[in-house]
Design an enzyme around this catalytic site. Structure first.
Site, PDB file in Angstrom:
ATOM      1  N   LEU A 103     -61.835  32.303 -51.298  1.00 36.07           N
ATOM      2  CA  LEU A 103     -61.723  31.644 -50.204  1.00 36.07           C
ATOM      3  C   LEU A 103     -60.853  31.359 -49.968  1.00 36.07           C
ATOM      4  CD1 LEU A 103     -63.915  30.541 -48.517  1.00 36.07           C
ATOM      5  CD2 LEU A 103     -63.045  28.253 -49.590  1.00 36.07           C
ATOM      6  N   TYR A 147     -69.667  21.664 -42.641  1.00 40.49           N
ATOM      7  CA  TYR A 147     -69.425  23.506 -43.529  1.00 40.49           C
ATOM      8  C   TYR A 147     -69.989  23.860 -42.332  1.00 40.49           C
ATOM      9  CZ  TYR A 147     -68.379  21.957 -48.026  1.00 40.49           C
ATOM     10  OH  TYR A 147     -67.388  21.647 -48.442  1.00 40.49           O
ATOM     11  N   GLN A 148     -70.188  24.015 -41.117  1.00 48.58           N
ATOM     12  CA  GLN A 148     -70.705  24.670 -39.950  1.00 48.58           C
ATOM     13  C   GLN A 148     -69.397  24.874 -38.919  1.00 48.58           C
ATOM     14  OE1 GLN A 148     -73.850  24.548 -36.921  1.00 48.58           O
ATOM     15  NE2 GLN A 148     -73.478  25.250 -35.372  1.00 48.58           N
ATOM     16  N   HIS A 151     -74.490  22.861 -50.832  1.00 49.35           N
ATOM     17  CA  HIS A 151     -74.125  21.754 -50.134  1.00 49.35           C
ATOM     18  C   HIS A 151     -74.465  20.620 -49.501  1.00 49.35           C
ATOM     19  CE1 HIS A 151     -69.821  23.417 -50.162  1.00 49.35           C
ATOM     20  NE2 HIS A 151     -70.328  24.253 -49.676  1.00 49.35           N
TER      21      HIS A 151
END
Length: 755
Positions: free
Chosen positions: A157, A284-285, A437
């Protein structure tokens, strides 16, 4: 500003001398560039460079941003290049240094183009050459925790983060470099880097997840700069002909996709609803929006035939509006699912989102007000558009209203409703699981006043990038506490989390909207049903925010109807923040603290007080940050009332020591939980005065409860009574209802009645 004006003069002279030659390019590289695309082309474009230079010194927010970035990069150049051998987790020195380097490389590339100063291009080139020398022989990162190890970082990541930013830096100095230098970087650094993220790490790359979005964008952006169609296709569509014998699972609970759902387009198609809601939640968006939008902008500029901003009916631009609406009055995102509190639209990713939305969208003047609050813009084409909009006084307030955001690729997997009435905001979650999540919290909610939590959602159990706390990664308490149902403001049955806390089960189900109504400014309602969290049990929750002349501020009304095929024990927590002021019941405080349970999150709760409900209504009042709040809930004589506190079985103090009030109802089959929360009054420590510190509700009473309707009376201290009726079945806006309650007929059209 004197520096900027000097640059303007310099630019004008260069333009006269060089004519059509693009500024910011070494003259010896011009011939080389004629056979390929013009650079920069990815985010900052060659035309954008010209436009920006023409405006320098006259666009205050852009000029201010430029000066700040210049000072930052100049200090880094003065300090010297540092490219250490990787060895640390998040928060450690080598991790933070390489993270710092990707930001500095990106900014230095922009400065080279805008200011036409070769020292920035040289700095970028020299650092990239050091990375090239190191990467050729670099093994996998020595830390082994990740399901997909990177080389510069402990997880792929972060390697992807690096390449997304560095691709932009490379684009900015592309024509500064000789062909030999470019070949060296592309052969030994960029292509191997992209291959490791993708081909070598399919468990990271080949799926639908915010991690994979970063990987797709990284591979695609470097492909765009290098004009490498193979990498671009790999980014858009995933790895072709991938063959795996077993299903691979990551440490978040996500799964490798073997059904063709991979690549950038799949990561747009699957997580986003048509309304722009991202199924992992706003935290997370926010994180994923940067690669989504930056790669989309690169595709728009280099591959306009793809019409990427029109994909799925323009959902990427819609998602920015949805994300902004998922923030409170202070701009902080609601902590749905794994969300860290305090993350807000002041983060750099939202500067990108706001600027791109304004530039490529319909130039909503409300976005300019947010940009003004952010007090900075991107140093590129979209940042210039925002700066000019602000300069020309086009900014208007960004008006956040009540909104219902559907979940799921087709908008059919539940959603999130936000009810706003004056300073009160209610966030009602009836969404799908939210991928890896997600939390087990069907029909949960949180409540705010003017940006401050009244009833909280805990969020995640993680100290992001703080090395002392688990290397900055998720703590085990995220699974044992934060994800469990008891950590949320919703019903828990038999001390067991929804779907038994199993991702594989929860990901198959979602709640269903009964109705959402926001047309009436005084009464706004959301109602949803959950039938799968506990087999044999159905929960229908209806929540309203009501502005009534008998109350100082809007109050919240909550009706949770539970229907089951057997008797159960139900726990109903309220995670309030602040100091207890008063109750209308007597409670016992134990001399030593006992733990409420031994699993499913209960092992993390101390019991601080115990009571039996003395009346038909139980009341709790508390004070938080100078404001008073009162919970009134309907109870019966067999209900238990508990004061609990988070922190049991937590020897490393990973959890916040926060309180809850809990209603426990045992040996019950079908039941109804009805409560109201009032925000009222204020307290000033300066004048030491308390204003309106008492509740205005005298009594809540259920006057009807059938399969079709539930009716609740709210009587205030002056004896005035209002009636709220919700339709449990036929709840369409066109439905006409006739109902008799206590020998009185009530008729209305729509989903609910209030008067």
């Amino acid at each position: 500003m004197r520096i900027i004006r000097l640059f303007q003069i310099k630019v004008a002279v260069i333009a006269i001398l060089l004519g059509t030659v693009s500024c910011g390019q070494k003259t010896e590289a011009v011939a080389e560039s004629q056979s390929g695309s013009e650079h920069p082309k990815l985010i900052l474009t060659a035309q954008g460079v010209k436009d920006i230079r023409a405006q320098l010194g006259t666009i205050p927010i852009f000029d201010k941003t430029l000066e700040a970035v210049k000072a930052e990069v100049d200090a880094e150049i003065e300090a010297g290049i540092d490219v250490p051998i990787p060895k640390d987790y998040s928060g450690g020195y080598t991790h933070d240094r390489h993270k710092r380097n990707w930001f500095v490389l990106h900014k230095a590339g922009l400065l080279y183009q805008i200011l036409d100063d070769e020292k920035y291009a040289k700095f970028v080139k020299d650092m990239l050459m050091e990375y090239e020398e190191m990467y050729k022989t670099l093994p996998l990162h020595p830390k082994t925790r990740s399901y997909a190890r990177g080389k510069l970082f402990w997880q792929c990541l972060n390697d992807s983060n690096w390449l997304v930013y560095v691709s932009q830096a490379y684009d900015c100095i592309y024509n500064y470099l000789s062909e030999e230098e470019r070949n060296k970087l592309e052969t030994n650094l960029f292509r191997p880097f992209a291959n490791h993220i993708s081909i070598d790490s399919p468990q990271f790359y080949q799926r639908v997840h915010n991690h994979s979005t970063w990987g797709n964008a990284a591979v695609g952006m470097i492909g765009l700069v290098m004009d490498d169609q193979e990498l671009i296709d790999r980014a858009l569509y995933g790895i072709k002909d991938l063959k795996l014998d077993t299903e691979e699972k990551d440490d978040d609970g996500g799964f490798l996709n073997k059904d063709g759902k991979a690549g950038f387009l799949a990561n747009i198609e699957e997580p986003f609803s048509p309304d722009g809601y991202y199924n992992e939640g706003p935290y997370y968006q926010r994180y994923a929006m940067y690669p989504f939008l930056i790669f989309a902008e690169g595709l728009h500029n280099v591959k306009p035939e793809l019409k990427i901003f029109d994909y799925k009916e323009g959902v990427l631009l819609k998602s920015i509006n949805a994300l902004l609406n998922l923030s409170d009055a202070d701009g902080e995102f609601f902590p749905l699912n794994d969300g860290q509190k305090g993350m807000s639209y002041y983060t750099g990713a939202l500067v990108t989102a706001v600027d791109i939305s304004y530039h490529f969208g319909d130039q909503d003047p409300g976005l300019l007000t947010i940009a003004e609050a952010q007090d900075r813009v991107l140093l590129d084409d979209s940042g210039l558009a925002v700066a000019l909009g602000i300069k020309n006084n086009k900014a208007e307030p960004f008006n956040k209203k009540s909104i219902n955001l559907s979940d799921g690729p087709k908008g059919t997997q539940g959603g999130v409703a936000i009810l706003r009435n004056e300073a009160i905001e209610l966030v009602f979650k009836y969404a799908s699981q939210g991928s890896s999540h997600g939390h087990y919290d069907k029909l949960s909610y949180s409540l705010y006043e003017d940006g401050e939590e009244i009833l909280q959602d805990y969020g995640l159990a993680r100290f992001v990038n703080i090395e002392q706390k688990g290397g900055g990664n998720y703590l085990k308490e995220n699974k044992t506490w934060a994800k469990q149902t008891i950590a949320h403001n919703t019903v828990v049955q038999n001390e067991t989390s929804h779907f038994n806390g199993k991702y594989e089960i929860g990901s198959q189900h979602h709640s269903v909207l009964n109705y959402f109504s926001s047309e009436n400014e005084k009464v706004q309602v959301a109602s949803a049903k959950e039938s799968n969290a506990y087999p044999g049990t159905e929960m229908l929750r209806t929540m309203a925010v009501v502005k009534d002349e008998d109350f100082e501020k809007p109050f919240m009304l909550d009706i949770m109807k539970v229907t089951s095929n057997k008797k159960n024990k139900y726990d109903f927590p309220y995670y309030f923040l602040g100091q207890v002021l008063q109750t209308n019941f007597e409670y016992q405080t134990p001399k030593s603290l006992n733990v409420l349970g031994n699993k499913n999150g209960y092992e993390h709760l101390f019991v601080e007080g115990i009571a039996k409900s003395p009346s038909k209504n139980s009341k709790l009042s508390w004070l938080n940050k100078g404001k008073f709040y009162t919970l009134t809930t309907i109870t019966n004589n067999s209900d238990e009332l508990l004061f609990t506190r988070i922190g049991a079985n937590d020897p490393e103090f990973n959890l916040r020591r926060e309180a809850a009030f809990m209603l426990r109802r045992k040996d019950t089959k079908n039941t109804l939980f009805v409560s109201a929360i009032e925000a009222h009054g204020s307290y000033s420590p300066v004048t030491e005065s308390a204003v309106n510190s008492n509740s205005s509700i005298k009594e809540l009473k259920v006057v009807l409860d059938t399969s079709d309707y539930t009716a609740v009376e709210i009587t205030n201290v002056n004896g005035n009574t209002k009636l709220f009726i919700t339709s449990n079945t036929n709840a369409s806006k066109e439905a006409e209802h006739i109902l008799k309650i206590n020998n009185k007929n009530y008729t209305w059209k729509g989903s609910y009645y209030y008067n």
